[in-house]
Design an enzyme around this catalytic site. Structure first.
Site, PDB file in Angstrom:
ATOM      1  N   PHE A  17     -70.893   8.451  30.398  1.00  0.00           N
ATOM      2  CA  PHE A  17     -69.711   9.192  30.854  1.00  0.00           C
ATOM      3  C   PHE A  17     -69.200   8.628  32.200  1.00  0.00           C
ATOM      4  CE2 PHE A  17     -68.962  13.218  33.497  1.00  0.00           C
ATOM      5  CZ  PHE A  17     -67.588  13.140  33.381  1.00  0.00           C
ATOM      6  N   THR A  41     -77.589   7.738  25.485  1.00  0.00           N
ATOM      7  CA  THR A  41     -76.527   8.764  25.451  1.00  0.00           C
ATOM      8  C   THR A  41     -75.146   8.138  25.559  1.00  0.00           C
ATOM      9  OG1 THR A  41     -76.882   9.091  27.812  1.00  0.00           O
ATOM     10  CG2 THR A  41     -77.892  10.694  26.338  1.00  0.00           C
ATOM     11  N   GLY A  42     -75.085   6.890  25.973  1.00  0.00           N
ATOM     12  CA  GLY A  42     -73.795   6.211  26.070  1.00  0.00           C
ATOM     13  C   GLY A  42     -73.415   5.579  24.738  1.00  0.00           C
ATOM     14  N   THR A  96     -87.288   5.977  33.228  1.00  0.00           N
ATOM     15  CA  THR A  96     -85.953   5.412  33.468  1.00  0.00           C
ATOM     16  C   THR A  96     -85.592   5.510  34.945  1.00  0.00           C
ATOM     17  OG1 THR A  96     -85.192   5.865  31.224  1.00  0.00           O
ATOM     18  CG2 THR A  96     -83.491   5.671  32.903  1.00  0.00           C
ATOM     19  N   ASN A 103     -87.087  -1.817  39.020  1.00  0.00           N
ATOM     20  CA  ASN A 103     -86.527  -3.062  38.467  1.00  0.00           C
ATOM     21  C   ASN A 103     -85.207  -3.435  39.126  1.00  0.00           C
ATOM     22  OD1 ASN A 103     -88.622  -3.627  36.672  1.00  0.00           O
ATOM     23  ND2 ASN A 103     -87.791  -2.240  35.122  1.00  0.00           N
ATOM     24  N   ARG A 110     -84.056  -9.888  45.031  1.00  0.00           N
ATOM     25  CA  ARG A 110     -84.029 -11.312  44.670  1.00  0.00           C
ATOM     26  C   ARG A 110     -82.669 -11.941  44.888  1.00  0.00           C
ATOM     27  NH1 ARG A 110     -87.647  -9.916  40.787  1.00  0.00           N
ATOM     28  NH2 ARG A 110     -85.972  -9.238  39.425  1.00  0.00           N
ATOM     29  N   ALA A 118     -77.221   6.398  41.762  1.00  0.00           N
ATOM     30  CA  ALA A 118     -76.609   7.671  41.371  1.00  0.00           C
ATOM     31  C   ALA A 118     -77.709   8.722  41.380  1.00  0.00           C
ATOM     32  CB  ALA A 118     -75.986   7.544  39.984  1.00  0.00           C
ATOM     33  N   TYR A 149     -86.588  14.989  35.321  1.00  0.00           N
ATOM     34  CA  TYR A 149     -85.309  14.524  35.873  1.00  0.00           C
ATOM     35  C   TYR A 149     -85.301  14.655  37.402  1.00  0.00           C
ATOM     36  CZ  TYR A 149     -80.204  14.135  36.386  1.00  0.00           C
ATOM     37  OH  TYR A 149     -78.933  13.749  36.752  1.00  0.00           O
ATOM     38  N   ARG A 190     -73.902  20.663  28.468  1.00  0.00           N
ATOM     39  CA  ARG A 190     -73.400  20.908  29.820  1.00  0.00           C
ATOM     40  C   ARG A 190     -72.258  21.910  29.746  1.00  0.00           C
ATOM     41  NH1 ARG A 190     -73.496  15.251  33.120  1.00  0.00           N
ATOM     42  NH2 ARG A 190     -73.489  14.180  31.137  1.00  0.00           N
TER      43      ARG A 190
HETATM   44  N1  NAD Z   1     -72.317  13.901  35.282  1.00  0.00           N
HETATM   45  C1  NAD Z   1     -72.851  14.592  36.259  1.00  0.00           C
HETATM   46  O1  NAD Z   1     -72.433  15.729  36.523  1.00  0.00           O
HETATM   47  C2  NAD Z   1     -73.966  14.003  37.104  1.00  0.00           C
HETATM   48  C3  NAD Z   1     -74.468  14.780  38.152  1.00  0.00           C
HETATM   49  C4  NAD Z   1     -75.491  14.256  38.935  1.00  0.00           C
HETATM   50  C5  NAD Z   1     -75.968  12.989  38.715  1.00  0.00           C
HETATM   51  N2  NAD Z   1     -75.469  12.250  37.693  1.00  0.00           N
HETATM   52  C6  NAD Z   1     -76.062  10.912  37.473  1.00  0.00           C
HETATM   53  O2  NAD Z   1     -75.070   9.970  37.160  1.00  0.00           O
HETATM   54  C7  NAD Z   1     -75.572   9.034  36.216  1.00  0.00           C
HETATM   55  C8  NAD Z   1     -74.640   8.979  35.009  1.00  0.00           C
HETATM   56  O3  NAD Z   1     -74.594  10.257  34.408  1.00  0.00           O
HETATM   57  P1  NAD Z   1     -73.601  10.610  33.200  1.00  0.00           P
HETATM   58  O4  NAD Z   1     -73.128  11.995  33.403  1.00  0.00           O
HETATM   59  O5  NAD Z   1     -72.616   9.518  33.049  1.00  0.00           O
HETATM   60  O6  NAD Z   1     -74.632  10.650  31.998  1.00  0.00           O
HETATM   61  P2  NAD Z   1     -74.671   9.820  30.629  1.00  0.00           P
HETATM   62  O7  NAD Z   1     -75.852  10.309  29.875  1.00  0.00           O
HETATM   63  O8  NAD Z   1     -73.343   9.873  29.965  1.00  0.00           O
HETATM   64  O9  NAD Z   1     -74.901   8.349  31.132  1.00  0.00           O
HETATM   65  C9  NAD Z   1     -76.162   7.767  31.340  1.00  0.00           C
HETATM   66  C10 NAD Z   1     -76.159   6.389  30.711  1.00  0.00           C
HETATM   67  O10 NAD Z   1     -77.413   5.769  30.951  1.00  0.00           O
HETATM   68  C11 NAD Z   1     -77.855   5.174  29.739  1.00  0.00           C
HETATM   69  N3  NAD Z   1     -79.319   5.091  29.783  1.00  0.00           N
HETATM   70  C12 NAD Z   1     -80.219   6.106  29.723  1.00  0.00           C
HETATM   71  N4  NAD Z   1     -81.475   5.623  29.801  1.00  0.00           N
HETATM   72  C13 NAD Z   1     -81.357   4.276  29.914  1.00  0.00           C
HETATM   73  C14 NAD Z   1     -82.292   3.212  30.021  1.00  0.00           C
HETATM   74  N5  NAD Z   1     -83.614   3.457  30.048  1.00  0.00           N
HETATM   75  N6  NAD Z   1     -81.828   1.940  30.097  1.00  0.00           N
HETATM   76  C15 NAD Z   1     -80.498   1.680  30.063  1.00  0.00           C
HETATM   77  N7  NAD Z   1     -79.553   2.649  29.971  1.00  0.00           N
HETATM   78  C16 NAD Z   1     -79.992   3.928  29.894  1.00  0.00           C
HETATM   79  C17 NAD Z   1     -77.339   6.081  28.641  1.00  0.00           C
HETATM   80  O11 NAD Z   1     -77.284   5.463  27.382  1.00  0.00           O
HETATM   81  C18 NAD Z   1     -75.966   6.449  29.202  1.00  0.00           C
HETATM   82  O12 NAD Z   1     -74.983   5.511  28.820  1.00  0.00           O
HETATM   83  C19 NAD Z   1     -76.989   9.469  35.858  1.00  0.00           C
HETATM   84  O13 NAD Z   1     -77.901   8.711  36.615  1.00  0.00           O
HETATM   85  C20 NAD Z   1     -77.013  10.924  36.296  1.00  0.00           C
HETATM   86  O14 NAD Z   1     -78.312  11.311  36.672  1.00  0.00           O
HETATM   87  C21 NAD Z   1     -74.484  12.729  36.870  1.00  0.00           C
END
Ligand code: NAD
Length: 319
Positions: A17, A41-42, A96, A103, A110, A118, A149, A190
């Protein structure tokens, strides 16, 4: 850095997202973007508008494994963000956040890249102070169902600051509060997406608790602008910095607003609160205002209207 200030930028979680909106913004600014995502989730649909661009590259990869690419900047967003998804495989969620951070920090070290994490308002847990400033250390349960989380993200922050102190890495940590907008998952549990989908289907809207708990909601464009400003701020600005909308609404008010904007016939139904659900969460964004000259601009009605348009189209295509 390439010719004419063009940077090569890695976005992990770039098909999610927030990540997909960030990729849009970076490509629009003329940069080269490497989007890394394991599509947990993407989806590729989120980035379908970018796949033909010669400046954009998608790599299917899990950040818990090392990655070697030459980049100038890294935005580390990979991590499922909604409880339904992060609780499905809690061990993978912690991995993750923690292995992913190790990583990506190793890569940043490097190739001497600047790196942004985030992080989340969940590092404050069920807060005992309102609103939350960055100086608050939080009230987090280390062994509950949300801990994978919350504690994963806290550990990632620790790693970022240890790489900063020990190895002088250029780091930026954003603590993101509830953000909403187009490309949220329709069934990720959500609150904004849940309510909109239920309203568009004229189904009862489920409120956990009595609906008097408050939340603040930031529209995605505002949030992406905040991440961009933080990444481009002077090196001494490391964060953590809160990014979110300080305007509070009760969950009941949100439901009623969505019913009125969609013209839905949905009723409200009430269910017990889940474990460790915070009563109130509101960012203090004084630091972002001061250091980044940032504050959200898009009012809730306007953001909800755009999000409702997105979900109406998405549900028409996939009822
Ligand atoms: N949307 C919110 O309100 C919110 C609030 C606080 C923090 N965040 C942080 O922002 C970031 C993005 O959140 P979002 O709302 O877009 O969620 P999202 O689930 O849409 O996006 C997360 C992305 O990370 C990818 N992903 C998950 N595990 C992975 C892995 N091991 N390797 C590679 N890719 C992986 C998923 O496929 C997805 O595309 C996250 O780190 C989340 O913790 C979001």
């Amino acid at each position: 850095m390439g010719l004419g200030g063009i940077k090569r930028i890695l976005v992990t979680g770039g098909a999610g997202f927030l990540g997909s909106h960030l990729c849009d913004r970076l490509i629009a600014a003329g940069h080269e973007v490497i989007c890394v995502d394991n599509c947990y989730t993407g989806t590729k649909t989120n980035i379908s508008g970018l796949l033909d661009s010669p400046m954009f590259e998608f790599i299917r990869h899990d950040v818990t494994f090392p990655l070697y690419v030459e980049v100038d900047e890294i935005y580390n967003l990979a991590c499922p963000a909604s409880p339904v998804h992060y609780q499905f495989d809690p061990v993978q969620t912690t991995k993750t956040s923690v292995h992913g951070a190790i990583n990506m920090l190793g890569l940043a070290k490097r190739v001497k890249a600047k790196i942004l994490q985030a992080s989340t308002s969940e590092v404050y847990g069920d807060p005992t102070v309102h609103p939350q400033t960055e100086a608050y250390w939080g009230n987090v349960n280390p062994i509950g169902p949300r801990s994978c989380y919350d504690e994963g993200k806290r550990c990632a922050e620790t790693l970022f600051f240890d790489y900063f102190r020990q190895l002088r890495l250029r780091i930026k940590v954003a603590r993101i509060f509830n953000t909403y907008g187009p490309r949220m998952h329709p069934n990720d549990g959500r609150v904004v997406s849940n309510f909109i989908v239920q309203a568009l289907r004229n189904q009862p809207i489920t409120i956990f608790g009595d609906g008097s708990q408050t939340r603040s909601f930031c529209y995605v464009d505002d949030l992406i602008d905040g991440l961009w400003r933080l990444m481009n701020s002077p090196d001494e600005i490391t964060g953590p910095v809160n990014l979110g909308n300080p305007r509070e609404f009760t969950i009941r008010e949100l439901a009623e607003k969505i019913i009125s904007l969609t013209g839905s016939s949905s009723s409200l139904v009430f269910e017990p609160l889940p474990q460790d659900d915070p009563r109130q969460r509101q960012p203090d964004i004084s630091l972002a205002r001061k250091q980044l000259a940032w504050e959200p601009k898009i009012p809730l009605e306007q953001g909800l209207t755009r999000t409702i348009e997105y979900f109406s189209a998405a549900l028409r295509n996939r009822p």
